[in-house]
Enzyme design. Sequence first.
Site, PDB file in Angstrom:
ATOM      1  N   ASP A 279      -5.295   2.830  -3.737  1.00 24.95           N
ATOM      2  CA  ASP A 279      -6.900   2.863  -2.966  1.00 24.95           C
ATOM      3  C   ASP A 279      -7.184   4.026  -2.119  1.00 24.95           C
ATOM      4  OD1 ASP A 279      -4.830   1.923  -1.279  1.00 24.95           O
ATOM      5  OD2 ASP A 279      -6.020   0.083  -0.719  1.00 24.95           O
ATOM      6  N   ARG A 280      -5.974   4.863  -1.578  1.00 24.84           N
ATOM      7  CA  ARG A 280      -6.200   5.837  -0.919  1.00 24.84           C
ATOM      8  C   ARG A 280      -6.355   7.068  -1.720  1.00 24.84           C
ATOM      9  NH1 ARG A 280      -2.856   5.402   4.597  1.00 24.84           N
ATOM     10  NH2 ARG A 280      -3.735   3.345   4.971  1.00 24.84           N
TER      11      ARG A 280
ATOM     12  N   ASP B  97      -0.717   1.897  -3.930  1.00 24.84           N
ATOM     13  CA  ASP B  97      -1.370   0.947  -4.756  1.00 24.84           C
ATOM     14  C   ASP B  97      -2.785   1.493  -5.250  1.00 24.84           C
ATOM     15  OD1 ASP B  97      -2.391   1.036  -2.163  1.00 24.84           O
ATOM     16  OD2 ASP B  97      -3.174  -1.042  -2.258  1.00 24.84           O
TER      17      ASP B  97
ATOM     18  N   LYS C 299     -11.452  -0.019  -1.301  1.00 21.40           N
ATOM     19  CA  LYS C 299     -11.562   1.735  -1.610  1.00 21.40           C
ATOM     20  C   LYS C 299     -10.596   2.229  -2.863  1.00 21.40           C
ATOM     21  CE  LYS C 299      -7.861   2.157   1.851  1.00 21.40           C
ATOM     22  NZ  LYS C 299      -7.598   0.966   2.459  1.00 21.40           N
TER      23      LYS C 299
ATOM     24  N   SER D 159      -8.986   7.121   7.078  1.00 23.97           N
ATOM     25  CA  SER D 159      -7.459   7.013   6.851  1.00 23.97           C
ATOM     26  C   SER D 159      -7.322   7.033   5.263  1.00 23.97           C
ATOM     27  CB  SER D 159      -7.394   5.422   7.234  1.00 23.97           C
ATOM     28  OG  SER D 159      -8.028   4.457   6.742  1.00 23.97           O
TER      29      SER D 159
ATOM     30  N   GLU E 174     -13.366   5.804   5.219  1.00 24.96           N
ATOM     31  CA  GLU E 174     -12.750   5.688   6.298  1.00 24.96           C
ATOM     32  C   GLU E 174     -11.884   6.969   6.578  1.00 24.96           C
ATOM     33  OE1 GLU E 174     -11.204   1.482   7.821  1.00 24.96           O
ATOM     34  OE2 GLU E 174     -10.901   1.671   5.725  1.00 24.96           O
TER      35      GLU E 174
ATOM     36  N   SER F 286       0.826  -1.269   0.087  1.00 25.06           N
ATOM     37  CA  SER F 286      -0.093  -0.074   0.172  1.00 25.06           C
ATOM     38  C   SER F 286       0.900   1.380  -0.047  1.00 25.06           C
ATOM     39  CB  SER F 286      -1.085  -0.015   1.309  1.00 25.06           C
ATOM     40  OG  SER F 286      -1.731   0.990   1.021  1.00 25.06           O
ATOM     41  N   HIS F 287       0.715   2.085   1.159  1.00 25.88           N
ATOM     42  CA  HIS F 287       1.275   3.347   1.199  1.00 25.88           C
ATOM     43  C   HIS F 287       2.746   3.432   1.797  1.00 25.88           C
ATOM     44  CE1 HIS F 287      -1.095   2.210   4.388  1.00 25.88           C
ATOM     45  NE2 HIS F 287      -0.097   2.798   5.295  1.00 25.88           N
TER      46      HIS F 287
ATOM     47  N   ASP G 296      -2.226   6.898  -3.235  1.00 27.51           N
ATOM     48  CA  ASP G 296      -1.363   6.155  -2.453  1.00 27.51           C
ATOM     49  C   ASP G 296      -0.386   5.190  -3.386  1.00 27.51           C
ATOM     50  OD1 ASP G 296      -3.262   4.439  -2.455  1.00 27.51           O
ATOM     51  OD2 ASP G 296      -2.652   3.130  -0.798  1.00 27.51           O
TER      52      ASP G 296
HETATM   53  O1  LIG Z   1      -5.248   2.222  11.329  1.00 27.95           O
HETATM   54  P1  LIG Z   1      -4.586   0.836  10.498  1.00 27.95           P
HETATM   55  O2  LIG Z   1      -4.674  -0.365  11.112  1.00 27.95           O
HETATM   56  O3  LIG Z   1      -3.301   1.070  10.001  1.00 27.95           O
HETATM   57  O4  LIG Z   1      -5.455   0.925   9.185  1.00 27.95           O
HETATM   58  C1  LIG Z   1      -5.594   2.156   8.430  1.00 27.95           C
HETATM   59  C2  LIG Z   1      -6.018   1.594   6.848  1.00 27.95           C
HETATM   60  O5  LIG Z   1      -5.135   0.770   6.531  1.00 27.95           O
HETATM   61  C3  LIG Z   1      -5.696   0.404   5.226  1.00 27.95           C
HETATM   62  O6  LIG Z   1      -5.381   1.274   4.302  1.00 27.95           O
HETATM   63  C4  LIG Z   1      -6.974  -0.493   5.333  1.00 27.95           C
HETATM   64  O7  LIG Z   1      -7.216  -0.991   4.003  1.00 27.95           O
HETATM   65  C5  LIG Z   1      -7.991   0.405   5.860  1.00 27.95           C
HETATM   66  O8  LIG Z   1      -8.993  -0.253   5.747  1.00 27.95           O
HETATM   67  C6  LIG Z   1      -7.531   0.982   7.107  1.00 27.95           C
HETATM   68  O9  LIG Z   1      -8.337   1.919   7.495  1.00 27.95           O
HETATM   69 MG   LIG Z   2      -3.049   1.555  -0.399  1.00 29.06          MG
END
Ligand SMILES: O=P(O)(O)OC[C@H]1O[C@H](O)[C@H](O)[C@@H](O)[C@@H]1O
Ligand SMILES: [Mg+2]
Length: 602
Positions: free
Chosen positions: A329-330, A327, A425, A414, A412, A160-161, A325
Amino acid sequence: MQLLGKRAGAAPARAGRSSAVAKIPVVAGSRSRVLSTTVMATAATQVPVKEVPTKPIDGQKTGTSGLRKKTKVFMSDNYLANWVQSLFNALGDEVAGQTLALGGDGRYFGKEAAQIIVKLAAGNGFKKIYVGKDAIMATPAMSAFIRRRKAYGGLIMSASHNPGGPEEDFGIKFNYTAGEPAPEKITDKIYGETTSISTLKMADIPDVDLSKVGVTTFGGFEVEVVDPIADYLATLKEVFDFGMLKAFVTRADFSMVFDAMHAVTGPYAKAIFVEELGAKPESIKNGVALPDFGGGHPDPNLTYAHDLVELQWSDAGAMLGAASDGDGDRNMILGKKFFVSPSDSVAMIAANAQACIPYFKGGLKGVARSMPTGAALDRVAAKLGLPFFETPTGWKFFGNLMDAGKCSVCGEESFGTGADHIREKDGIFAVLCWLSILAYKNKDVPVGGQLVTVEDVAAEFWGTYGRNFFSRYDYEACESAAAEKMMDHVRSVIAASPPGTKFGAFELATADDFEYTDPIDGSVAKGQGLRFVFTDGSRIIFRLSGTGSAGATIRMYIEQYTNDKARLKEDAQVALKDIIKVALDLSKLQEFTGREKPTVIT
Ligand SMILES: O=P(O)(O)OC[C@H]1O[C@H](O)[C@H](O)[C@@H](O)[C@@H]1O
Ligand SMILES: [Mg+2]
């Protein structure tokens, strides 16, 4: 959710073993040769399979979003192969004769990892694997791809990020038939398998050229290298009015900037914003995807996307600024000198969706947010009379609600925003939502007139619903034991604080460790965050991150509501000053962790 045999009718084939000497025609790109082998072959695909002995490796437990570790760990021994084989073992007979999809965010080791996974897929009886060209596929694109192609599931190679490169992070996760991250029932099973694994089933086939779109067959096993953008774009075209968007994006008085942070969305942004919608090529910043993300931390927030933030706060700022980000999704949404908090963004999208986005023209089925996410969405749900759900952190919790037709839009804090067009997402989706809102609200404004801005959309929303000020403080890479001690201390504060207890000027309504019962399958998720809810609706929440890869990351979430018109535009940090102090005092966070300041403030 039914776990196994979900697509029961699709592929009755079994991965039985035949030890017969097999003569297997192999067509690899332009090469064509015949392999003679005495190794085992899958009955389903007649591909030669080597049974490679292996041993369990500690610590292969899947976190919030798949398995994430240092790249070097993933490259060592059978680390990657063990986990993937454990996944296939966990899925059991169900995988025989099925189709898998594979791609990733382009980070270092992705291409090599893809070759290992292709061999394991063939060795475990899959009949076909789709691989994104150059082993690339953004996370939301993978979800769309699984759904469009009716694949059995997909593997996403991403952390991811988290930064990428030989010294940084790699990761892998499995998405299931509806395109959703595997539920805990599966990830727990995978972990169980990792602790007793003894054999890898590797097809004895050559590496596949992943740089060219096309089909390669090995016996009855097929590898199809695909364009990683086309299916995703087709899905987005079913959601948005691309004609309306193009007319808006190409207005002389509109400008946008999208920061791909040298991660996977660069080529997607070019194809979608520039080629489809007519945005200027220079609207895309850091658009070349690099295996180490250019040394950056591809997380679209105010700290890590600082180049974009600086640009948007300068006079050269665009009307819409956005970033995604590693990948894809954010997302982060900015106006000119204006930040849209993700908790507000999902609420503003939900409030405007029916009018501005064709996919939602029949109205929303329901909305959902994770527990720590600010509660603006709750107010939209109440006003529109929509079913509303509060889930634990983690996108996977939205999947059942969407599959059951109970949730259209969710998000979310996040920086995750999405909808039921897919089961992840979706960063570019969020940007297209904001473009749709702006396009719709400006449809009658003549070029050169006073355009409705991102800030205007927010101000209109707050004027209607009031404002839930929200902030998150992250304390990254804390010492794990210290973080646990702090959480224990907070638990003891909860235990000792009945309703009515005063914390500064705030009076406690309730405090607990959040627990969620999935309304669809009845599964229970415990220990999802320590929360204090006060009588005025303000909240303080503490969680340990489930996605960090070093030490413990403490997240402190703060929220306070106002409908005082004079305060709606106040800076969130100023508005929340008192309650932040209450949170730091009650948790003794600074004392336990030795941290004076958070590493990231959102
Ligand atoms: O707070 P964390 O456990 O690090 O998760 C933070 C985020 O991480 C990822 O991006 C997940 O896909 C999200 O669903 C989650 O909200
Ligand atoms: Mg991501």
